[in-house]
Design a protein around this motif. Structure first.
Motif, PDB file in Angstrom:
ATOM      1  N   ILE A 129       0.812  -1.221   0.000  1.00  0.00           N
ATOM      2  CA  ILE A 129       0.000   0.000   0.000  1.00  0.00           C
ATOM      3  C   ILE A 129       0.849   1.275   0.000  1.00  0.00           C
ATOM      4  O   ILE A 129       0.571   2.207  -0.779  1.00  0.00           O
ATOM      5  N   PRO A 130       1.908   1.406   0.816  1.00  0.00           N
ATOM      6  CA  PRO A 130       2.698   2.642   0.771  1.00  0.00           C
ATOM      7  C   PRO A 130       3.313   2.937  -0.595  1.00  0.00           C
ATOM      8  O   PRO A 130       3.532   4.102  -0.935  1.00  0.00           O
ATOM      9  N   VAL A 131       3.576   1.879  -1.370  1.00  0.00           N
ATOM     10  CA  VAL A 131       4.203   2.083  -2.679  1.00  0.00           C
ATOM     11  C   VAL A 131       3.292   2.880  -3.610  1.00  0.00           C
ATOM     12  O   VAL A 131       3.756   3.733  -4.372  1.00  0.00           O
ATOM     13  N   VAL A 132       1.991   2.628  -3.561  1.00  0.00           N
ATOM     14  CA  VAL A 132       1.058   3.275  -4.482  1.00  0.00           C
ATOM     15  C   VAL A 132       0.639   4.660  -3.996  1.00  0.00           C
ATOM     16  O   VAL A 132      -0.027   5.391  -4.730  1.00  0.00           O
ATOM     17  N   LEU A 133       1.007   5.028  -2.771  1.00  0.00           N
ATOM     18  CA  LEU A 133       0.677   6.356  -2.268  1.00  0.00           C
ATOM     19  C   LEU A 133       1.613   7.395  -2.856  1.00  0.00           C
ATOM     20  O   LEU A 133       2.773   7.109  -3.172  1.00  0.00           O
ATOM     21  N   SER A 134       1.132   8.612  -3.011  1.00  0.00           N
ATOM     22  CA  SER A 134       1.965   9.705  -3.481  1.00  0.00           C
ATOM     23  C   SER A 134       3.020  10.033  -2.431  1.00  0.00           C
ATOM     24  O   SER A 134       2.739  10.077  -1.227  1.00  0.00           O
ATOM     25  N   GLY A 139       5.080  12.201   2.660  1.00  0.00           N
ATOM     26  CA  GLY A 139       5.930  13.177   3.328  1.00  0.00           C
ATOM     27  C   GLY A 139       5.158  14.064   4.284  1.00  0.00           C
ATOM     28  O   GLY A 139       5.607  14.333   5.412  1.00  0.00           O
ATOM     29  N   MET A 140       3.984  14.522   3.874  1.00  0.00           N
ATOM     30  CA  MET A 140       3.160  15.365   4.746  1.00  0.00           C
ATOM     31  C   MET A 140       2.685  14.585   5.975  1.00  0.00           C
ATOM     32  O   MET A 140       2.641  15.112   7.087  1.00  0.00           O
ATOM     33  N   TRP A 142       4.169  11.951   7.468  1.00  0.00           N
ATOM     34  CA  TRP A 142       5.253  11.721   8.416  1.00  0.00           C
ATOM     35  C   TRP A 142       5.807  13.022   8.986  1.00  0.00           C
ATOM     36  O   TRP A 142       6.357  13.031  10.102  1.00  0.00           O
ATOM     37  N   LYS A 143       5.649  14.118   8.278  1.00  0.00           N
ATOM     38  CA  LYS A 143       6.057  15.418   8.835  1.00  0.00           C
ATOM     39  C   LYS A 143       5.225  15.744  10.071  1.00  0.00           C
ATOM     40  O   LYS A 143       5.745  16.268  11.070  1.00  0.00           O
ATOM     41  N   GLU A 144       3.931  15.448  10.014  1.00  0.00           N
ATOM     42  CA  GLU A 144       3.064  15.666  11.177  1.00  0.00           C
ATOM     43  C   GLU A 144       3.347  14.635  12.270  1.00  0.00           C
ATOM     44  O   GLU A 144       3.345  14.960  13.463  1.00  0.00           O
ATOM     45  N   MET A 145       3.602  13.406  11.877  1.00  0.00           N
ATOM     46  CA  MET A 145       3.880  12.356  12.855  1.00  0.00           C
ATOM     47  C   MET A 145       5.158  12.636  13.641  1.00  0.00           C
ATOM     48  O   MET A 145       5.247  12.327  14.833  1.00  0.00           O
ATOM     49  N   LEU A 146       6.169  13.234  12.962  1.00  0.00           N
ATOM     50  CA  LEU A 146       7.470  13.450  13.584  1.00  0.00           C
ATOM     51  C   LEU A 146       7.649  14.864  14.122  1.00  0.00           C
ATOM     52  O   LEU A 146       8.765  15.234  14.509  1.00  0.00           O
ATOM     53  N   ASN A 147       6.586  15.640  14.155  1.00  0.00           N
ATOM     54  CA  ASN A 147       6.671  17.002  14.671  1.00  0.00           C
ATOM     55  C   ASN A 147       7.143  16.992  16.122  1.00  0.00           C
ATOM     56  O   ASN A 147       6.711  16.166  16.935  1.00  0.00           O
ATOM     57  N   THR A 148       8.039  17.922  16.453  1.00  0.00           N
ATOM     58  CA  THR A 148       8.640  17.931  17.791  1.00  0.00           C
ATOM     59  C   THR A 148       7.616  18.214  18.880  1.00  0.00           C
ATOM     60  O   THR A 148       7.628  17.581  19.945  1.00  0.00           O
ATOM     61  N   ASN A 149       6.713  19.149  18.624  1.00  0.00           N
ATOM     62  CA  ASN A 149       5.787  19.592  19.667  1.00  0.00           C
ATOM     63  C   ASN A 149       4.470  18.832  19.680  1.00  0.00           C
ATOM     64  O   ASN A 149       3.914  18.575  20.756  1.00  0.00           O
ATOM     65  N   SER A 150       3.964  18.476  18.503  1.00  0.00           N
ATOM     66  CA  SER A 150       2.627  17.874  18.449  1.00  0.00           C
ATOM     67  C   SER A 150       2.591  16.546  17.706  1.00  0.00           C
ATOM     68  O   SER A 150       1.515  16.055  17.387  1.00  0.00           O
ATOM     69  N   GLY A 151       3.734  15.973  17.427  1.00  0.00           N
ATOM     70  CA  GLY A 151       3.769  14.726  16.670  1.00  0.00           C
ATOM     71  C   GLY A 151       3.387  13.524  17.514  1.00  0.00           C
ATOM     72  O   GLY A 151       3.666  13.460  18.721  1.00  0.00           O
ATOM     73  N   VAL A 252       9.253  18.211   0.975  1.00  0.00           N
ATOM     74  CA  VAL A 252       8.035  18.266   1.786  1.00  0.00           C
ATOM     75  C   VAL A 252       8.345  18.324   3.277  1.00  0.00           C
ATOM     76  O   VAL A 252       7.725  19.092   4.023  1.00  0.00           O
ATOM     77  N   MET A 253       9.326  17.550   3.741  1.00  0.00           N
ATOM     78  CA  MET A 253       9.531  17.388   5.177  1.00  0.00           C
ATOM     79  C   MET A 253      10.511  18.377   5.774  1.00  0.00           C
ATOM     80  O   MET A 253      10.286  18.889   6.874  1.00  0.00           O
ATOM     81  N   THR A 254      11.614  18.658   5.093  1.00  0.00           N
ATOM     82  CA  THR A 254      12.646  19.517   5.691  1.00  0.00           C
ATOM     83  C   THR A 254      13.037  20.705   4.823  1.00  0.00           C
ATOM     84  O   THR A 254      13.659  21.640   5.324  1.00  0.00           O
TER      85      THR A 254
END
Length: 308
Positions: A129-134, A139-140, A142-151, A252-254
């Motif tokens: 499934i991750p392969v077919v995702l954009s 990136g968006m 995992w950017k939210e998942m890895l956020n320092t304050n609210s991830g 997207v992420m950094t």
């Protein structure tokens, strides 16, 4: 004697192809002509154009093209550019980290799925499934998942009484985070390739080794691994190429930060061309990257020839 001379003269003449064969040649070239035109317009001509641009000071200022031939000045400037050398190192850092882990993970799961496991099709679908995702969406996410304050990841670490980590703002952790996301996104594709290769390994060899008393590790390293070595080489080379050209998750992420720690040569080329309008310098870096990719492909070819 005259007959012998005539036969020698006739044998010395080049045999002209028949009309039927000429018609076959003509039809063949007509069939490939559309593909050749597309290849020339979208591959050959842009490559020639980029090489020509790299030999010029080529800028777009307020929509006006400014061109001046400067020879190899862009190339010498690239190797004197500290940021270019740093992005070049970053471009090789990612395949050095991603490719071994990605290959090992895909091969390990492929071996498990080809064994005696329930619902293998279900697991293959989940992993793919991750392969077919954009990559933008990934990136968006995992950017939210890895956020320092609210991830969410730092929330989980907090539940385990671990201090929050600056996954995307610490230079070392940012690189590892990009590598992790790239592996999560792409390893399912290599999993499918390994499954196809493992299914081609003769069952008779496995059964014979089992009868001879070989354990699972011996069967894997003595039979399975040699049988799929060409597939593994293909996976390693393709993964390396994709990692060198890594672009979307970084944008997207950094954005290339922090402190250019995740900026790759592809992103630097894009920034030089479309943010700084320095198309000549961007073209020179693109040509350098092209020769690096050609060198890797040549090494692959020589290695495959030695395997044969």
């Amino acid at each position: 004697m005259e007959a012998g001379i005539g036969q020698a003269a006739n044998s010395g003449k080049r045999r002209l192809p028949s009309r039927h064969r000429l018609a076959q040649y003509r039809d063949g070239y007509l069939f490939i002509l559309p593909a050749m035109i597309v290849m020339f317009l979208f591959t050959v001509y842009p490559s020639i154009r980029v090489f020509w641009m790299s030999m010029n000071r080529y800028r777009m200022i307020e929509g006006v093209q400014h061109t001046k031939f400067i020879g190899l000045e862009n190339y010498s400037g690239a190797f004197d550019d500290h940021l270019f050398l740093k992005t070049l190192w970053n471009s090789f850092y990612f395949p050095l980290v991603i490719t071994p882990l990605q290959t090992a993970l895909a091969l390990f799961i492929a071996v498990l799925l080809c064994g005696r496991i329930k619902f293998p099709s279900f697991f293959r679908t989940i992993y793919f499934i991750p392969v077919v995702l954009s990559f933008v969406i990934v990136g968006m996410f995992w950017k939210e998942m890895l956020n320092t304050n609210s991830g969410v990841v730092n929330d989980w670490l907090g539940a385990l009484h671990i201090a929050p980590k600056r996954f995307l703002t610490d230079p070392k952790l940012a690189k590892l985070s990009i590598a992790f996301v790239s592996i999560w996104k792409s390893w399912g594709w290599y999993l499918v390739i390994f499954i196809a290769a493992l299914n081609q390994v003769p069952k008779e060899l496995q059964e014979a080794a089992n009868i001879d008393g070989a354990n699972a590790w011996q069967r894997f390293f003595r039979i399975t691994l040699p049988q799929i070595r060409r597939t593994m080489l293909f996976v390693i080379v393709v993964s390396t190429m994709n990692c060198i050209k890594l672009f979307t998750p970084i944008i997207v992420m950094t954005g290339g930060g922090p402190a250019d720690s995740t900026r790759t040569i592809v992103q630097y080329i894009w920034t030089s061309a479309f943010r700084m309008s320095d198309f000549g310098y961007a073209g020179a870096m693109a040509v350098i990257l092209f020769f690096i990719v050609v060198a890797i492909s040549f090494i692959q070819y020589k290695f495959m020839k030695s395997e044969e």
